[in-house]
Design a protein around this motif. Structure first.
Motif, PDB file in Angstrom:
ATOM      1  N   ALA A  48       0.832  -1.206   0.000  1.00 36.83           N
ATOM      2  CA  ALA A  48       0.000   0.000   0.000  1.00 36.83           C
ATOM      3  C   ALA A  48       0.867   1.257   0.000  1.00 36.83           C
ATOM      4  O   ALA A  48       0.545   2.237  -0.691  1.00 36.83           O
ATOM      5  CB  ALA A  48      -0.915  -0.001   1.222  1.00 36.83           C
ATOM      6  N   ILE A  49       1.964   1.225   0.742  1.00 31.23           N
ATOM      7  CA  ILE A  49       2.881   2.372   0.764  1.00 31.23           C
ATOM      8  C   ILE A  49       3.475   2.609  -0.618  1.00 31.23           C
ATOM      9  O   ILE A  49       3.549   3.746  -1.105  1.00 31.23           O
ATOM     10  CB  ILE A  49       3.988   2.135   1.815  1.00 31.23           C
ATOM     11  CG1 ILE A  49       3.389   2.138   3.221  1.00 31.23           C
ATOM     12  CG2 ILE A  49       5.075   3.190   1.692  1.00 31.23           C
ATOM     13  CD1 ILE A  49       4.363   1.705   4.300  1.00 31.23           C
ATOM     14  N   ARG A  50       3.897   1.535  -1.270  1.00 30.63           N
ATOM     15  CA  ARG A  50       4.501   1.654  -2.599  1.00 30.63           C
ATOM     16  C   ARG A  50       3.481   2.173  -3.621  1.00 30.63           C
ATOM     17  O   ARG A  50       3.787   3.061  -4.428  1.00 30.63           O
ATOM     18  CB  ARG A  50       5.051   0.303  -3.040  1.00 30.63           C
ATOM     19  CG  ARG A  50       5.610   0.289  -4.457  1.00 30.63           C
ATOM     20  CD  ARG A  50       6.210  -1.053  -4.792  1.00 30.63           C
ATOM     21  NE  ARG A  50       5.282  -2.151  -4.623  1.00 30.63           N
ATOM     22  CZ  ARG A  50       4.346  -2.491  -5.513  1.00 30.63           C
ATOM     23  NH1 ARG A  50       4.215  -1.790  -6.636  1.00 30.63           N
ATOM     24  NH2 ARG A  50       3.542  -3.512  -5.297  1.00 30.63           N
ATOM     25  N   LEU A  51       2.270   1.634  -3.593  1.00 31.01           N
ATOM     26  CA  LEU A  51       1.250   2.070  -4.546  1.00 31.01           C
ATOM     27  C   LEU A  51       0.840   3.515  -4.309  1.00 31.01           C
ATOM     28  O   LEU A  51       0.578   4.264  -5.266  1.00 31.01           O
ATOM     29  CB  LEU A  51       0.031   1.161  -4.446  1.00 31.01           C
ATOM     30  CG  LEU A  51       0.213  -0.267  -4.974  1.00 31.01           C
ATOM     31  CD1 LEU A  51      -0.986  -1.128  -4.604  1.00 31.01           C
ATOM     32  CD2 LEU A  51       0.418  -0.266  -6.487  1.00 31.01           C
ATOM     33  N   ALA A  52       0.775   3.922  -3.055  1.00 27.47           N
ATOM     34  CA  ALA A  52       0.431   5.311  -2.760  1.00 27.47           C
ATOM     35  C   ALA A  52       1.508   6.260  -3.285  1.00 27.47           C
ATOM     36  O   ALA A  52       1.197   7.340  -3.810  1.00 27.47           O
ATOM     37  CB  ALA A  52       0.248   5.501  -1.260  1.00 27.47           C
ATOM     38  N   ALA A  53       2.766   5.863  -3.144  1.00 18.76           N
ATOM     39  CA  ALA A  53       3.860   6.693  -3.681  1.00 18.76           C
ATOM     40  C   ALA A  53       3.776   6.788  -5.199  1.00 18.76           C
ATOM     41  O   ALA A  53       3.983   7.861  -5.785  1.00 18.76           O
ATOM     42  CB  ALA A  53       5.206   6.114  -3.253  1.00 18.76           C
ATOM     43  N   GLU A  54       3.478   5.671  -5.859  1.00 20.50           N
ATOM     44  CA  GLU A  54       3.334   5.696  -7.317  1.00 20.50           C
ATOM     45  C   GLU A  54       2.157   6.574  -7.742  1.00 20.50           C
ATOM     46  O   GLU A  54       2.251   7.314  -8.734  1.00 20.50           O
ATOM     47  CB  GLU A  54       3.140   4.273  -7.838  1.00 20.50           C
ATOM     48  CG  GLU A  54       4.367   3.387  -7.694  1.00 20.50           C
ATOM     49  CD  GLU A  54       4.108   1.972  -8.179  1.00 20.50           C
ATOM     50  OE1 GLU A  54       2.981   1.703  -8.653  1.00 20.50           O
ATOM     51  OE2 GLU A  54       5.026   1.134  -8.094  1.00 20.50           O
ATOM     52  N   ALA A  55       1.069   6.498  -7.002  1.00 22.75           N
ATOM     53  CA  ALA A  55      -0.102   7.316  -7.326  1.00 22.75           C
ATOM     54  C   ALA A  55       0.211   8.803  -7.189  1.00 22.75           C
ATOM     55  O   ALA A  55      -0.154   9.615  -8.046  1.00 22.75           O
ATOM     56  CB  ALA A  55      -1.269   6.937  -6.419  1.00 22.75           C
ATOM     57  N   LEU A  56       0.901   9.167  -6.112  1.00 22.77           N
ATOM     58  CA  LEU A  56       1.227  10.569  -5.887  1.00 22.77           C
ATOM     59  C   LEU A  56       2.189  11.086  -6.950  1.00 22.77           C
ATOM     60  O   LEU A  56       2.020  12.194  -7.475  1.00 22.77           O
ATOM     61  CB  LEU A  56       1.823  10.741  -4.493  1.00 22.77           C
ATOM     62  CG  LEU A  56       2.152  12.178  -4.076  1.00 22.77           C
ATOM     63  CD1 LEU A  56       0.900  13.046  -4.106  1.00 22.77           C
ATOM     64  CD2 LEU A  56       2.783  12.187  -2.685  1.00 22.77           C
ATOM     65  N   THR A  57       3.198  10.278  -7.280  1.00 27.36           N
ATOM     66  CA  THR A  57       4.153  10.692  -8.316  1.00 27.36           C
ATOM     67  C   THR A  57       3.461  10.869  -9.657  1.00 27.36           C
ATOM     68  O   THR A  57       3.689  11.853 -10.372  1.00 27.36           O
ATOM     69  CB  THR A  57       5.281   9.652  -8.434  1.00 27.36           C
ATOM     70  OG1 THR A  57       5.961   9.541  -7.177  1.00 27.36           O
ATOM     71  CG2 THR A  57       6.277  10.053  -9.514  1.00 27.36           C
ATOM     72  N   SER A  58       2.613   9.924 -10.032  1.00 28.11           N
ATOM     73  CA  SER A  58       1.890  10.020 -11.298  1.00 28.11           C
ATOM     74  C   SER A  58       0.974  11.239 -11.321  1.00 28.11           C
ATOM     75  O   SER A  58       0.882  11.948 -12.338  1.00 28.11           O
ATOM     76  CB  SER A  58       1.082   8.742 -11.532  1.00 28.11           C
ATOM     77  OG  SER A  58       0.365   8.811 -12.743  1.00 28.11           O
ATOM     78  N   ALA A  59       0.305  11.505 -10.211  1.00 25.67           N
ATOM     79  CA  ALA A  59      -0.588  12.666 -10.153  1.00 25.67           C
ATOM     80  C   ALA A  59       0.199  13.965 -10.264  1.00 25.67           C
ATOM     81  O   ALA A  59      -0.233  14.909 -10.939  1.00 25.67           O
ATOM     82  CB  ALA A  59      -1.384  12.638  -8.851  1.00 25.67           C
ATOM     83  N   GLN A  60       1.343  14.037  -9.615  1.00 26.57           N
ATOM     84  CA  GLN A  60       2.159  15.241  -9.697  1.00 26.57           C
ATOM     85  C   GLN A  60       2.667  15.480 -11.113  1.00 26.57           C
ATOM     86  O   GLN A  60       2.728  16.619 -11.578  1.00 26.57           O
ATOM     87  CB  GLN A  60       3.331  15.133  -8.717  1.00 26.57           C
ATOM     88  CG  GLN A  60       2.907  15.246  -7.265  1.00 26.57           C
ATOM     89  CD  GLN A  60       4.040  14.950  -6.300  1.00 26.57           C
ATOM     90  OE1 GLN A  60       5.058  14.352  -6.675  1.00 26.57           O
ATOM     91  NE2 GLN A  60       3.892  15.362  -5.065  1.00 26.57           N
ATOM     92  N   LEU A  61       3.018  14.408 -11.810  1.00 29.22           N
ATOM     93  CA  LEU A  61       3.444  14.556 -13.205  1.00 29.22           C
ATOM     94  C   LEU A  61       2.283  15.031 -14.077  1.00 29.22           C
ATOM     95  O   LEU A  61       2.468  15.857 -14.978  1.00 29.22           O
ATOM     96  CB  LEU A  61       3.985  13.229 -13.726  1.00 29.22           C
ATOM     97  CG  LEU A  61       5.337  12.772 -13.152  1.00 29.22           C
ATOM     98  CD1 LEU A  61       5.691  11.377 -13.659  1.00 29.22           C
ATOM     99  CD2 LEU A  61       6.441  13.756 -13.524  1.00 29.22           C
ATOM    100  N   ASP A  62       1.087  14.507 -13.826  1.00 26.78           N
ATOM    101  CA  ASP A  62      -0.088  14.949 -14.583  1.00 26.78           C
ATOM    102  C   ASP A  62      -0.351  16.433 -14.365  1.00 26.78           C
ATOM    103  O   ASP A  62      -0.624  17.177 -15.309  1.00 26.78           O
ATOM    104  CB  ASP A  62      -1.319  14.136 -14.171  1.00 26.78           C
ATOM    105  CG  ASP A  62      -1.245  12.697 -14.644  1.00 26.78           C
ATOM    106  OD1 ASP A  62      -0.487  12.428 -15.587  1.00 26.78           O
ATOM    107  OD2 ASP A  62      -1.937  11.842 -14.066  1.00 26.78           O
ATOM    108  N   VAL A  63      -0.280  16.869 -13.118  1.00 30.68           N
ATOM    109  CA  VAL A  63      -0.534  18.276 -12.803  1.00 30.68           C
ATOM    110  C   VAL A  63       0.546  19.161 -13.400  1.00 30.68           C
ATOM    111  O   VAL A  63       0.274  20.239 -13.934  1.00 30.68           O
ATOM    112  CB  VAL A  63      -0.623  18.468 -11.277  1.00 30.68           C
ATOM    113  CG1 VAL A  63      -0.692  19.952 -10.919  1.00 30.68           C
ATOM    114  CG2 VAL A  63      -1.845  17.751 -10.730  1.00 30.68           C
TER     115      VAL A  63
END
Length: 238
Positions: free
Chosen positions: A131-146
């Motif tokens: 869950a920690i790893r997936l949350a980090a991937e989600a945040l990184t992907s969202a930041q790149l999108d923004v």
């Protein structure tokens, strides 16, 4: 056997392994006593008993370490998932499907970790770390999108236009218009000094003089014709 007795056994697996090891030890001693000794079989029995009890003890140690780490990992996973969810929710229009999928998977992994923590601490720890790893991937992907949404769109344009950008664009357009006007006024010289205010102005003055002369002549001729016509009309009445 001594290590097994000193460990906490919540599931009963250590106790069962210790009993099986005692039975194997008794069998090995029987193969070493009396006239029909079988030392090779006794060695095999002891090696198998040792491997079994070692595996059980190692699993119990791993379970204890996992249970010690589990609380901290669950707290970290919960914080990371909440942070990613909040970031994505507050920038809903700019975040793509990858980030949303990852954060959903992170939430599901966290739920599995919590449900397994009572029966299997190692499985719960693995899910919490996932869950920690997936949350980090989600945040990184969202930041790149923004970042891509607020900056360049990859086609030479911008996703959004600020007031500073608009002012710069208007200044560039006005500068181009003024620049093209300067080239037009320059005539053959193409500059303000020689072409625009030099020969251009003289020719302009000549043209204006011609216009004044022609207009003056026309006014004079009209006045003459007007006077003649008035005199002619007067003679006709008398």
């Amino acid at each position: 056997m001594a290590a097994a007795r000193g460990m906490t056994d919540t599931s009963g697996g250590i106790t069962a392994a210790a009993l099986a090891t005692e039975q194997q030890l008794a069998s090995a001693r029987a193969d070493l006593d009396g006239a029909a000794r079988r030392p090779s079989r006794a060695l095999q029995t002891l090696e198998a008993a040792n491997a079994h009890i070692d595996g059980v003890l190692q699993a119990a140690r791993d379970e204890q370490r996992a249970r010690q780490l589990l609380g901290a990992r669950l707290t970290q996973a919960d914080d990371d998932v909440r942070q990613a969810e909040h970031y994505i929710a507050s920038r809903r229009g700019a975040v793509g499907a990858v980030a949303r999928t990852r954060v959903s998977e992170a939430r599901a992994a966290l739920a599995q970790a919590r449900s397994a923590q009572g029966a299997d601490a190692r499985a719960a720890l693995n899910e919490a770390q996932r869950a920690i790893r997936l949350a980090a991937e989600a945040l990184t992907s969202a930041q790149l999108d923004v970042s891509g949404y607020d900056g360049y769109d990859g086609l030479g344009g911008r996703g959004t236009v600020s007031s500073g950008d608009l002012g710069s664009d208007l200044a560039a357009v006005l500068g181009g218009i003024l620049g093209s006007g300067r080239g037009g006024y320059g005539g053959s010289g193409g500059s303000w000094g020689g072409g625009a205010w030099g020969g251009g102005s003289r020719s302009g003055s000549r043209s204006s003089g011609s216009r004044r002369s022609s207009s003056g002549g026309s006014r004079r001729s009209s006045s003459r014709s007007g006077g003649g016509s008035r005199r002619s009309s007067g003679g006709g009445r008398f």
